[in-house]
Write an enzyme that holds these catalytic residues in place. Structure first.
Site, PDB file in Angstrom:
ATOM      1  N   GLY A  71       0.837  -1.196   0.000  1.00  0.00           N
ATOM      2  CA  GLY A  71       0.000   0.000   0.000  1.00  0.00           C
ATOM      3  C   GLY A  71       0.871   1.244   0.000  1.00  0.00           C
ATOM      4  O   GLY A  71       0.576   2.226  -0.689  1.00  0.00           O
ATOM      5  N   GLN A 179      -7.389   0.816   4.290  1.00  0.00           N
ATOM      6  CA  GLN A 179      -8.226   0.339   5.398  1.00  0.00           C
ATOM      7  C   GLN A 179      -9.659   0.039   4.951  1.00  0.00           C
ATOM      8  O   GLN A 179     -10.327  -0.802   5.550  1.00  0.00           O
ATOM      9  CB  GLN A 179      -8.279   1.389   6.520  1.00  0.00           C
ATOM     10  CG  GLN A 179      -6.993   1.529   7.304  1.00  0.00           C
ATOM     11  CD  GLN A 179      -6.654   0.304   8.148  1.00  0.00           C
ATOM     12  OE1 GLN A 179      -7.529  -0.473   8.543  1.00  0.00           O
ATOM     13  NE2 GLN A 179      -5.381   0.124   8.414  1.00  0.00           N
ATOM     14  N   SER A 199      -4.054  -2.740  -0.263  1.00  0.00           N
ATOM     15  CA  SER A 199      -2.973  -3.614   0.193  1.00  0.00           C
ATOM     16  C   SER A 199      -3.538  -4.954   0.629  1.00  0.00           C
ATOM     17  O   SER A 199      -4.597  -5.010   1.263  1.00  0.00           O
ATOM     18  CB  SER A 199      -2.241  -2.952   1.355  1.00  0.00           C
ATOM     19  OG  SER A 199      -1.223  -3.795   1.836  1.00  0.00           O
ATOM     20  N   ALA A 200      -2.827  -6.048   0.311  1.00  0.00           N
ATOM     21  CA  ALA A 200      -3.353  -7.390   0.582  1.00  0.00           C
ATOM     22  C   ALA A 200      -3.385  -7.735   2.066  1.00  0.00           C
ATOM     23  O   ALA A 200      -4.342  -8.348   2.545  1.00  0.00           O
ATOM     24  CB  ALA A 200      -2.518  -8.435  -0.164  1.00  0.00           C
ATOM     25  N   HIS A 201      -2.342  -7.334   2.800  1.00  0.00           N
ATOM     26  CA  HIS A 201      -2.245  -7.862   4.176  1.00  0.00           C
ATOM     27  C   HIS A 201      -3.239  -7.248   5.154  1.00  0.00           C
ATOM     28  O   HIS A 201      -3.363  -7.709   6.282  1.00  0.00           O
ATOM     29  CB  HIS A 201      -0.803  -7.742   4.706  1.00  0.00           C
ATOM     30  CG  HIS A 201      -0.384  -6.379   5.149  1.00  0.00           C
ATOM     31  ND1 HIS A 201      -0.361  -6.018   6.479  1.00  0.00           N
ATOM     32  CD2 HIS A 201       0.025  -5.291   4.467  1.00  0.00           C
ATOM     33  CE1 HIS A 201       0.070  -4.763   6.586  1.00  0.00           C
ATOM     34  NE2 HIS A 201       0.311  -4.303   5.380  1.00  0.00           N
ATOM     35  N   CYS A 325       6.060   6.056  22.140  1.00  0.00           N
ATOM     36  CA  CYS A 325       6.673   6.342  23.427  1.00  0.00           C
ATOM     37  C   CYS A 325       8.191   6.251  23.332  1.00  0.00           C
ATOM     38  O   CYS A 325       8.729   5.330  22.751  1.00  0.00           O
ATOM     39  CB  CYS A 325       6.172   5.330  24.445  1.00  0.00           C
ATOM     40  SG  CYS A 325       6.693   5.690  26.111  1.00  0.00           S
TER      41      CYS A 325
HETATM   42  C1  LIG Z   1      -1.399  -0.110   6.226  1.00  0.00           C
HETATM   43  C2  LIG Z   1      -1.694   1.152   5.528  1.00  0.00           C
HETATM   44  C3  LIG Z   1      -0.876   1.609   4.471  1.00  0.00           C
HETATM   45  C4  LIG Z   1       0.393   0.918   4.098  1.00  0.00           C
HETATM   46  O1  LIG Z   1       0.169  -0.321   3.484  1.00  0.00           O
HETATM   47  P1  LIG Z   1       1.404  -1.369   3.465  1.00  0.00           P
HETATM   48  O2  LIG Z   1       0.953  -2.437   2.533  1.00  0.00           O
HETATM   49  O3  LIG Z   1       1.540  -1.849   4.882  1.00  0.00           O
HETATM   50  O4  LIG Z   1       2.585  -0.620   2.993  1.00  0.00           O
HETATM   51  C5  LIG Z   1      -1.236   2.765   3.832  1.00  0.00           C
HETATM   52  N1  LIG Z   1      -2.333   3.442   4.180  1.00  0.00           N
HETATM   53  C6  LIG Z   1      -3.151   3.038   5.166  1.00  0.00           C
HETATM   54  C7  LIG Z   1      -4.372   3.830   5.473  1.00  0.00           C
HETATM   55  C8  LIG Z   1      -2.861   1.882   5.877  1.00  0.00           C
HETATM   56  O5  LIG Z   1      -3.654   1.501   6.866  1.00  0.00           O
END
Ligand SMILES: *Cc1c(COP(=O)(O)O)cnc(C)c1O
Length: 380
Positions: A71, A179, A199-201, A325
Protein backbone atom coordinates in the site's frame (compact mmCIF):
# COMPACT_ATOMS: atom_id res chain seq x y z
CA UNK A 1 -0.91 -18.86 25.41
CA UNK A 2 -3.89 -18.38 23.17
CA UNK A 3 -3.55 -15.10 21.28
CA UNK A 4 -6.55 -12.79 21.14
CA UNK A 5 -5.84 -10.51 18.24
CA UNK A 6 -7.57 -7.12 18.11
CA UNK A 7 -5.15 -5.30 15.84
CA UNK A 8 -6.57 -6.06 12.41
CA UNK A 9 -5.82 -2.53 11.20
CA UNK A 10 -2.12 -3.32 11.63
CA UNK A 11 -2.31 -6.55 9.70
CA UNK A 12 -4.48 -9.65 9.36
CA UNK A 13 -3.95 -13.40 9.27
CA UNK A 14 -3.73 -14.97 5.81
CA UNK A 15 -6.81 -17.12 5.26
CA UNK A 16 -6.23 -20.83 4.54
CA UNK A 17 -8.01 -20.55 1.19
CA UNK A 18 -5.66 -17.71 0.24
CA UNK A 19 -2.54 -19.55 1.39
CA UNK A 20 -3.55 -22.70 -0.51
CA UNK A 21 -3.88 -20.72 -3.74
CA UNK A 22 -0.44 -19.22 -3.19
CA UNK A 23 1.62 -22.30 -2.31
CA UNK A 24 2.25 -23.73 -5.82
CA UNK A 25 3.78 -20.42 -6.92
CA UNK A 26 6.55 -20.73 -4.35
CA UNK A 27 7.71 -24.04 -5.77
CA UNK A 28 6.31 -26.00 -8.68
CA UNK A 29 4.97 -22.99 -10.59
CA UNK A 30 8.23 -21.07 -10.63
CA UNK A 31 8.22 -19.76 -14.18
CA UNK A 32 8.94 -16.13 -14.89
CA UNK A 33 5.68 -14.57 -16.13
CA UNK A 34 7.65 -12.75 -18.84
CA UNK A 35 9.02 -16.00 -20.28
CA UNK A 36 7.47 -17.21 -23.48
CA UNK A 37 7.35 -20.97 -22.80
CA UNK A 38 4.34 -22.57 -21.20
CA UNK A 39 5.33 -22.41 -17.51
CA UNK A 40 5.96 -18.69 -17.93
CA UNK A 41 2.67 -18.13 -19.72
CA UNK A 42 0.90 -20.11 -17.00
CA UNK A 43 2.07 -17.62 -14.39
CA UNK A 44 1.17 -14.68 -16.61
CA UNK A 45 -2.37 -16.06 -16.71
CA UNK A 46 -2.38 -16.44 -12.91
CA UNK A 47 -1.48 -12.74 -12.62
CA UNK A 48 -4.21 -11.72 -15.06
CA UNK A 49 -6.77 -13.74 -13.11
CA UNK A 50 -5.74 -11.92 -9.93
CA UNK A 51 -6.00 -8.59 -11.75
CA UNK A 52 -9.60 -9.43 -12.61
CA UNK A 53 -10.35 -10.42 -9.00
CA UNK A 54 -8.99 -7.08 -7.72
CA UNK A 55 -10.84 -5.12 -10.42
CA UNK A 56 -14.11 -6.82 -9.54
CA UNK A 57 -13.83 -5.83 -5.88
CA UNK A 58 -13.71 -2.11 -6.72
CA UNK A 59 -15.61 -2.20 -10.05
CA UNK A 60 -12.96 -1.05 -12.51
CA UNK A 61 -11.52 -2.44 -15.74
CA UNK A 62 -8.83 -5.12 -15.50
CA UNK A 63 -6.28 -2.96 -17.32
CA UNK A 64 -6.74 -0.20 -14.75
CA UNK A 65 -5.04 -2.28 -12.01
CA UNK A 66 -1.27 -2.16 -11.41
CA UNK A 67 0.35 -4.52 -8.93
CA UNK A 68 2.83 -3.05 -6.45
CA UNK A 69 4.82 -4.25 -3.44
CA UNK A 70 2.62 -2.58 -0.80
CA UNK A 71 0.00 0.00 0.00
CA UNK A 72 2.89 2.34 0.78
CA UNK A 73 4.31 1.85 -2.69
CA UNK A 74 0.93 2.50 -4.31
CA UNK A 75 0.76 5.78 -2.37
CA UNK A 76 4.32 6.72 -3.42
CA UNK A 77 3.66 5.94 -7.08
CA UNK A 78 0.53 8.07 -6.97
CA UNK A 79 2.06 11.17 -5.42
CA UNK A 80 5.40 11.11 -7.19
CA UNK A 81 4.11 9.63 -10.44
CA UNK A 82 1.40 12.26 -10.78
CA UNK A 83 3.66 15.10 -9.60
CA UNK A 84 6.39 14.26 -12.13
CA UNK A 85 3.98 13.66 -15.01
CA UNK A 86 2.22 16.99 -14.44
CA UNK A 87 5.22 19.29 -13.90
CA UNK A 88 4.08 21.56 -16.73
CA UNK A 89 0.52 21.81 -15.45
CA UNK A 90 1.20 22.67 -11.83
CA UNK A 91 3.05 21.97 -8.62
CA UNK A 92 0.32 21.90 -6.01
CA UNK A 93 -1.18 18.91 -4.20
CA UNK A 94 -3.96 18.81 -1.61
CA UNK A 95 -4.11 16.16 1.12
CA UNK A 96 -5.26 15.93 4.74
CA UNK A 97 -3.49 16.14 8.07
CA UNK A 98 -4.50 12.61 9.07
CA UNK A 99 -3.15 10.59 6.14
CA UNK A 100 -0.95 7.52 6.53
CA UNK A 101 2.81 8.26 6.68
CA UNK A 102 3.15 6.77 3.16
CA UNK A 103 1.21 9.81 1.92
CA UNK A 104 2.52 12.42 4.36
CA UNK A 105 6.18 11.50 3.92
CA UNK A 106 5.83 11.31 0.14
CA UNK A 107 4.45 14.84 0.34
CA UNK A 108 7.42 15.90 2.48
CA UNK A 109 9.76 14.45 -0.16
CA UNK A 110 7.94 16.37 -2.89
CA UNK A 111 8.11 19.60 -0.87
CA UNK A 112 11.90 19.28 -0.90
CA UNK A 113 11.69 19.17 -4.68
CA UNK A 114 9.70 22.40 -4.80
CA UNK A 115 6.14 21.11 -4.83
CA UNK A 116 3.55 22.89 -2.68
CA UNK A 117 1.34 20.80 -0.44
CA UNK A 118 -1.83 21.86 1.40
CA UNK A 119 -2.64 19.74 4.45
CA UNK A 120 -6.37 20.08 5.15
CA UNK A 121 -7.68 20.11 8.73
CA UNK A 122 -10.23 17.66 10.05
CA UNK A 123 -13.03 18.18 12.56
CA UNK A 124 -13.27 16.53 15.99
CA UNK A 125 -14.53 13.29 14.47
CA UNK A 126 -11.78 13.25 11.83
CA UNK A 127 -13.75 14.39 8.78
CA UNK A 128 -11.92 16.70 6.37
CA UNK A 129 -12.98 20.33 6.18
CA UNK A 130 -14.55 20.49 2.72
CA UNK A 131 -14.74 24.29 2.66
CA UNK A 132 -11.05 24.57 3.43
CA UNK A 133 -10.30 22.01 0.73
CA UNK A 134 -12.21 24.05 -1.86
CA UNK A 135 -10.47 27.26 -0.73
CA UNK A 136 -7.04 25.68 -1.21
CA UNK A 137 -7.65 24.78 -4.87
CA UNK A 138 -5.61 26.89 -7.30
CA UNK A 139 -4.94 26.67 -11.04
CA UNK A 140 -1.70 24.89 -10.03
CA UNK A 141 -3.49 22.04 -8.23
CA UNK A 142 -2.79 18.72 -9.95
CA UNK A 143 -3.90 16.18 -7.35
CA UNK A 144 -6.21 15.76 -4.37
CA UNK A 145 -5.36 12.75 -2.19
CA UNK A 146 -7.71 12.01 0.72
CA UNK A 147 -7.83 8.67 2.48
CA UNK A 148 -11.03 6.65 2.30
CA UNK A 149 -10.97 5.63 5.96
CA UNK A 150 -8.49 6.40 8.70
CA UNK A 151 -6.31 3.62 10.08
CA UNK A 152 -6.32 4.91 13.68
CA UNK A 153 -9.79 6.24 14.40
CA UNK A 154 -11.71 4.52 11.58
CA UNK A 155 -13.41 7.66 10.28
CA UNK A 156 -14.81 7.31 6.75
CA UNK A 157 -14.47 10.44 4.58
CA UNK A 158 -17.18 11.91 2.31
CA UNK A 159 -15.42 10.46 -0.74
CA UNK A 160 -18.14 11.14 -3.31
CA UNK A 161 -18.42 14.77 -2.24
CA UNK A 162 -14.65 15.21 -2.61
CA UNK A 163 -14.56 13.43 -5.97
CA UNK A 164 -17.26 15.76 -7.30
CA UNK A 165 -15.21 18.78 -6.27
CA UNK A 166 -12.10 17.35 -7.91
CA UNK A 167 -14.07 16.66 -11.09
CA UNK A 168 -15.50 20.18 -11.13
CA UNK A 169 -11.99 21.68 -11.08
CA UNK A 170 -10.55 19.00 -13.38
CA UNK A 171 -8.13 17.72 -10.71
CA UNK A 172 -7.10 14.08 -10.34
CA UNK A 173 -8.59 12.47 -7.21
CA UNK A 174 -6.71 9.71 -5.38
CA UNK A 175 -7.80 7.86 -2.27
CA UNK A 176 -5.73 5.67 0.04
CA UNK A 177 -8.28 2.91 0.58
CA UNK A 178 -5.97 0.46 2.31
CA UNK A 179 -8.23 0.34 5.40
CA UNK A 180 -11.53 0.63 3.57
CA UNK A 181 -11.02 -1.77 0.69
CA UNK A 182 -12.58 -5.15 1.47
CA UNK A 183 -14.14 -3.80 4.66
CA UNK A 184 -16.80 -1.58 3.09
CA UNK A 185 -18.18 -1.56 -0.47
CA UNK A 186 -16.18 0.54 -2.94
CA UNK A 187 -17.23 1.29 -6.51
CA UNK A 188 -14.64 3.53 -8.14
CA UNK A 189 -16.92 4.24 -11.11
CA UNK A 190 -20.01 5.35 -9.23
CA UNK A 191 -17.89 7.14 -6.60
CA UNK A 192 -15.87 9.03 -9.21
CA UNK A 193 -12.46 7.88 -7.93
CA UNK A 194 -9.53 8.36 -10.34
CA UNK A 195 -6.83 6.49 -8.40
CA UNK A 196 -6.97 4.17 -5.40
CA UNK A 197 -4.39 2.36 -3.25
CA UNK A 198 -5.04 -1.00 -1.62
CA UNK A 199 -2.97 -3.61 0.19
CA UNK A 200 -3.35 -7.39 0.58
CA UNK A 201 -2.24 -7.86 4.18
CA UNK A 202 -5.03 -5.68 5.57
CA UNK A 203 -7.67 -7.97 4.03
CA UNK A 204 -6.49 -11.45 5.05
CA UNK A 205 -3.97 -11.62 2.22
CA UNK A 206 -0.16 -11.78 2.28
CA UNK A 207 2.24 -9.00 3.27
CA UNK A 208 4.34 -7.26 0.66
CA UNK A 209 1.81 -6.93 -2.15
CA UNK A 210 -0.57 -4.14 -3.06
CA UNK A 211 -2.33 -2.64 -6.02
CA UNK A 212 -2.98 0.75 -7.52
CA UNK A 213 -6.07 1.51 -9.57
CA UNK A 214 -5.52 4.21 -12.16
CA UNK A 215 -8.46 5.29 -14.30
CA UNK A 216 -7.84 4.85 -18.00
CA UNK A 217 -6.38 7.99 -19.59
CA UNK A 218 -4.56 9.27 -16.49
CA UNK A 219 -0.83 9.64 -17.11
CA UNK A 220 1.69 8.99 -14.36
CA UNK A 221 5.45 8.59 -14.36
CA UNK A 222 7.12 5.39 -13.32
CA UNK A 223 9.27 5.62 -10.20
CA UNK A 224 10.64 2.08 -10.47
CA UNK A 225 12.27 1.61 -13.85
CA UNK A 226 13.46 -1.63 -15.31
CA UNK A 227 12.29 -4.46 -17.52
CA UNK A 228 8.89 -2.96 -18.20
CA UNK A 229 6.51 -5.12 -16.19
CA UNK A 230 3.06 -3.71 -15.40
CA UNK A 231 2.96 -1.85 -18.71
CA UNK A 232 6.25 -0.20 -17.89
CA UNK A 233 4.78 1.52 -14.85
CA UNK A 234 6.20 -0.76 -12.20
CA UNK A 235 9.13 -2.86 -13.24
CA UNK A 236 10.44 -5.89 -11.38
CA UNK A 237 9.69 -9.58 -11.79
CA UNK A 238 6.20 -10.04 -10.41
CA UNK A 239 5.58 -11.44 -6.92
CA UNK A 240 3.39 -14.12 -8.45
CA UNK A 241 2.46 -15.91 -5.21
CA UNK A 242 1.68 -12.59 -3.52
CA UNK A 243 -0.38 -11.35 -6.44
CA UNK A 244 -2.34 -14.61 -6.55
CA UNK A 245 -2.94 -14.23 -2.80
CA UNK A 246 -4.11 -10.65 -3.20
CA UNK A 247 -6.49 -11.73 -5.97
CA UNK A 248 -7.96 -14.49 -3.85
CA UNK A 249 -8.38 -12.24 -0.80
CA UNK A 250 -10.24 -9.71 -2.98
CA UNK A 251 -12.50 -12.44 -4.35
CA UNK A 252 -13.34 -13.59 -0.82
CA UNK A 253 -13.82 -10.02 0.41
CA UNK A 254 -16.34 -9.35 -2.36
CA UNK A 255 -18.23 -12.58 -1.74
CA UNK A 256 -18.37 -12.09 2.04
CA UNK A 257 -18.79 -8.32 2.17
CA UNK A 258 -22.28 -8.29 3.72
CA UNK A 259 -21.68 -10.97 6.35
CA UNK A 260 -18.23 -9.50 7.12
CA UNK A 261 -19.68 -6.05 7.77
CA UNK A 262 -22.53 -7.43 9.87
CA UNK A 263 -20.18 -9.51 11.98
CA UNK A 264 -17.63 -6.77 12.60
CA UNK A 265 -20.27 -4.14 13.35
CA UNK A 266 -21.88 -6.39 15.93
CA UNK A 267 -18.57 -7.02 17.70
CA UNK A 268 -17.62 -3.35 17.51
CA UNK A 269 -20.94 -2.02 18.78
CA UNK A 270 -21.10 -4.59 21.57
CA UNK A 271 -17.57 -3.62 22.62
CA UNK A 272 -18.22 0.12 22.44
CA UNK A 273 -21.45 -0.17 24.46
CA UNK A 274 -19.85 -2.35 27.11
CA UNK A 275 -16.80 -0.09 27.51
CA UNK A 276 -18.96 3.00 27.84
CA UNK A 277 -21.19 1.23 30.36
CA UNK A 278 -18.50 -0.35 32.49
CA UNK A 279 -15.52 1.97 32.46
CA UNK A 280 -15.86 5.56 33.67
CA UNK A 281 -14.11 8.50 32.01
CA UNK A 282 -13.71 7.06 28.53
CA UNK A 283 -13.91 8.87 25.24
CA UNK A 284 -14.66 7.21 21.90
CA UNK A 285 -12.49 8.83 19.23
CA UNK A 286 -13.67 9.25 15.66
CA UNK A 287 -17.16 9.39 14.25
CA UNK A 288 -19.87 7.18 15.75
CA UNK A 289 -21.72 6.78 12.44
CA UNK A 290 -19.11 7.23 9.71
CA UNK A 291 -16.84 4.55 11.05
CA UNK A 292 -15.18 1.38 9.77
CA UNK A 293 -17.15 -1.70 10.86
CA UNK A 294 -14.23 -3.16 12.85
CA UNK A 295 -12.76 -0.07 14.53
CA UNK A 296 -13.07 1.14 18.11
CA UNK A 297 -10.64 3.76 19.42
CA UNK A 298 -10.87 4.79 23.07
CA UNK A 299 -9.07 7.22 25.30
CA UNK A 300 -8.99 6.15 28.95
CA UNK A 301 -8.47 8.91 31.47
CA UNK A 302 -5.44 8.73 33.77
CA UNK A 303 -4.07 5.81 31.80
CA UNK A 304 -0.75 5.25 30.10
CA UNK A 305 -1.65 3.48 26.88
CA UNK A 306 1.70 1.73 26.53
CA UNK A 307 1.56 0.33 30.04
CA UNK A 308 -1.97 -0.87 29.34
CA UNK A 309 -0.85 -2.35 26.03
CA UNK A 310 1.83 -4.45 27.73
CA UNK A 311 -0.52 -5.52 30.53
CA UNK A 312 -2.98 -6.73 27.91
CA UNK A 313 -0.14 -8.40 26.05
CA UNK A 314 0.65 -10.40 29.20
CA UNK A 315 -2.84 -11.88 28.84
CA UNK A 316 -2.32 -12.68 25.18
CA UNK A 317 -4.29 -9.66 23.95
CA UNK A 318 -2.93 -7.65 21.00
CA UNK A 319 -4.01 -4.01 20.63
CA UNK A 320 -2.32 -0.85 19.46
CA UNK A 321 -1.65 2.43 21.24
CA UNK A 322 -2.15 5.93 19.88
CA UNK A 323 1.19 7.34 20.79
CA UNK A 324 4.82 6.62 20.17
CA UNK A 325 6.67 6.34 23.43
CA UNK A 326 10.29 7.13 23.97
CA UNK A 327 11.89 7.07 27.42
CA UNK A 328 8.54 7.39 29.15
CA UNK A 329 7.69 10.46 27.14
CA UNK A 330 4.77 9.80 24.85
CA UNK A 331 3.87 11.89 21.86
CA UNK A 332 0.31 11.56 20.61
CA UNK A 333 -0.02 10.51 16.98
CA UNK A 334 -0.60 13.15 14.29
CA UNK A 335 -4.16 11.84 13.94
CA UNK A 336 -5.03 12.29 17.63
CA UNK A 337 -3.43 15.74 17.60
CA UNK A 338 -5.39 16.70 14.47
CA UNK A 339 -8.76 15.81 16.01
CA UNK A 340 -7.87 18.10 18.91
CA UNK A 341 -7.60 15.44 21.59
CA UNK A 342 -6.02 16.84 24.76
CA UNK A 343 -2.57 15.43 25.41
CA UNK A 344 -3.64 13.88 28.69
CA UNK A 345 -6.37 11.83 26.99
CA UNK A 346 -4.23 11.11 23.93
CA UNK A 347 -1.70 9.39 26.17
CA UNK A 348 -4.34 6.90 27.24
CA UNK A 349 -5.54 6.00 23.76
CA UNK A 350 -5.90 2.44 22.52
CA UNK A 351 -7.06 1.22 19.12
CA UNK A 352 -9.06 -2.01 18.98
CA UNK A 353 -9.66 -3.40 15.50
CA UNK A 354 -11.79 -6.49 15.06
CA UNK A 355 -11.49 -9.10 12.35
CA UNK A 356 -12.84 -12.33 10.91
CA UNK A 357 -11.25 -14.50 13.59
CA UNK A 358 -12.75 -12.68 16.59
CA UNK A 359 -15.74 -14.04 18.51
CA UNK A 360 -18.01 -12.47 21.12
CA UNK A 361 -16.24 -14.63 23.74
CA UNK A 362 -12.93 -13.03 22.71
CA UNK A 363 -14.46 -9.60 23.15
CA UNK A 364 -15.76 -10.58 26.61
CA UNK A 365 -12.26 -11.68 27.58
CA UNK A 366 -10.92 -8.34 26.33
CA UNK A 367 -13.56 -6.45 28.31
CA UNK A 368 -12.79 -8.36 31.51
CA UNK A 369 -9.09 -7.70 31.14
CA UNK A 370 -9.63 -4.02 30.40
CA UNK A 371 -11.85 -3.60 33.43
CA UNK A 372 -9.40 -5.44 35.63
CA UNK A 373 -6.47 -3.25 34.61
CA UNK A 374 -8.18 0.11 34.33
CA UNK A 375 -10.40 -0.05 37.39
CA UNK A 376 -7.50 -1.28 39.54
CA UNK A 377 -5.07 1.36 38.43
CA UNK A 378 -3.21 3.30 41.02
CA UNK A 379 -3.91 6.86 40.03
CA UNK A 380 -2.13 8.50 42.90
C1 LIG B 1 -1.40 -0.11 6.23
C2 LIG B 1 -1.69 1.15 5.53
C3 LIG B 1 -0.88 1.61 4.47
C4 LIG B 1 0.39 0.92 4.10
O1 LIG B 1 0.17 -0.32 3.48
P1 LIG B 1 1.40 -1.37 3.47
O2 LIG B 1 0.95 -2.44 2.53
O3 LIG B 1 1.54 -1.85 4.88
O4 LIG B 1 2.58 -0.62 2.99
C5 LIG B 1 -1.24 2.76 3.83
N1 LIG B 1 -2.33 3.44 4.18
C6 LIG B 1 -3.15 3.04 5.17
C7 LIG B 1 -4.37 3.83 5.47
C8 LIG B 1 -2.86 1.88 5.88
O5 LIG B 1 -3.65 1.50 6.87
Amino acid sequence: MDIKYFDNAATTRVKEEVLNEMIPYFSIQYGNPSSLYSIGRYNKRAIEKARRQVAELINCETNEIYFTASGSESDNITLKGIAYANKEKGNHIITSKIEHPAILNSCKALEKQGYKISYINVDKSGIVDINELIKEITNQTILISIMFANNEIGTIQPIEEISKIAKKYNIIFHTDAVQACGNIPIDVKSMGIDMLSLSAHKINGPKGVGALYVKKGIEFDSIINGGGQEKGKRSGTENVAGIVGLGKSCEIAKKQMDSHITKLRELRDYFINQVEEKIPNVKLNGSREKRLPGNANFSFKNTNSQELLFKLDSKGICVSSGSACSAGNSNPSHVLTSIGLEKELAQGTIRFTFGEDNSKEDVDYLLESLEEFILNQDNS
